[in-house]
Design an enzyme around this catalytic site. Structure first.
Site, PDB file in Angstrom:
ATOM      1  N   HIS A 130      -2.456  -1.636  10.714  1.00 25.42           N
ATOM      2  CA  HIS A 130      -3.714  -0.923  10.470  1.00 25.42           C
ATOM      3  C   HIS A 130      -4.891  -1.523  11.233  1.00 25.42           C
ATOM      4  CE1 HIS A 130      -1.846   0.550   6.433  1.00 25.42           C
ATOM      5  NE2 HIS A 130      -1.443   1.256   7.469  1.00 25.42           N
ATOM      6  N   GLY A 230       3.977  -8.172  -1.659  1.00 25.38           N
ATOM      7  CA  GLY A 230       2.653  -7.799  -2.139  1.00 25.38           C
ATOM      8  C   GLY A 230       2.244  -6.377  -1.853  1.00 25.38           C
TER       9      GLY A 230
END
Length: 286
Positions: A130, A230
């Site tokens: 990203h 996570g």
């Protein structure tokens, strides 16, 4: 104190699941897919709570493009939060992943985070899916700048602009009063003069560049196992790599707190904080 101990949801590690995780990682060829949970112990919060519901509403891609007013709102809030976001440092989980790479067990990291902390921790083969908030690009001419340079421009354009806040949000911005936003001045690209400067990250509603996606798929294709750290995998941007691995028969392991979207594709799940698992894993395998 270990920062992870301040986080909610601390539970004992399932020893049977941990033993299986250790066995998987010891075989090497592990590609890590890292989500926001990697950075919560560094003081950068997740977008979602333990229930999987989004806690903050980030700027949308089309919203940012729609008007100078929306860009002013983004940059005012991002400017106010940048120094606190920038001050975040790698936590023990970032360092553990880097150490597993040095041990020859992790072959690469695909991160959904935009904080650059994997690089800072010493991981070498990192794919920033990203982007990275430390870079800024001009949407009009394509020029790329350091975020520090743009921050200095914004400081010059907004003398005396001060917002006191202790908040840091996942994308580095903070909530500030509308009156403060209204008096904020945008910086402009020094090459073409456009005000369409954007952090070099994928906003919600935007798309990851196809070559980058293909590069990530290639990493997964050559992995012996995929280790998700996570992430709730609620967003297709990361979930697609789990689906790819499952289709290829590559084992998928998830270490995170709370539920994930990938119930059927996962071979092994360890419901625990990363700080309770990864440093121990390094100690056991070093």
């Amino acid at each position: 104190m270990d920062p992870s101990q301040t986080l909610p949801g601390r539970t004992p590690v399932d020893e049977v699941a941990y033993a299986r995780l250790r066995e998987v990682v010891s075989g090497g060829g592990v590609v890590v897919l890292a989500g926001a949970g990697m950075s919560t112990a560094s003081g950068i919060p997740d977008y979602r709570g333990p229930d999987g519901q989004r806690r903050v509403q980030p700027m949308q891609h089309d919203e940012f493009l729609a008007s100078p007013e929306n860009r002013r709102r983004y940059w005012a809030r991002s400017y106010a939060g940048w120094r606190r976001f920038q001050a975040a440092s790698p936590n023990e989980s970032h360092r553990a992943v880097a150490q597993l790479e040095r041990l020859g067990l992790v072959s690469g990291v695909i991160t959904q985070n935009v904080d650059g902390l994997h690089h800072e921790a010493g991981s070498r083969r990192v794919l920033e899916l990203h982007g990275n908030l430390a870079r800024v690009c001009c949407l009009n001419c394509g020029e790329v700048y350091s975020r520090e340079v743009v921050h200095d421009w914004l400081t010059e354009a907004n003398p005396g602009f001060r917002v006191e806040t202790q908040e840091v949000r996942p994308d580095g911005d903070v909530v500030i009063p509308e009156d403060d936003i209204a008096r904020f001045h945008l910086a402009r690209c020094v090459v073409c003069g456009s005000d369409q400067l954007k952090p070099d990250v994928v906003f919600f509603g935007g798309s990851v560049a196809k070559p980058l996606v293909e590069q990530a798929f290639a990493m997964v294709d050559h992995a012996r196992s995929l280790l998700v750290l996570g992430s709730s995998l609620r967003v297709m941007s990361g979930y697609r790599f789990v689906r790819r691995a499952a289709r290829l028969g590559i084992p998928v392991t998830v270490v995170t707190r709370g539920d994930t979207r990938a119930q059927e594709e996962v071979s092994l799940r360890v419901d625990a904080l990363l700080g309770d698992v990864l440093p121990r894993l390094v100690a056991d395998l070093a």
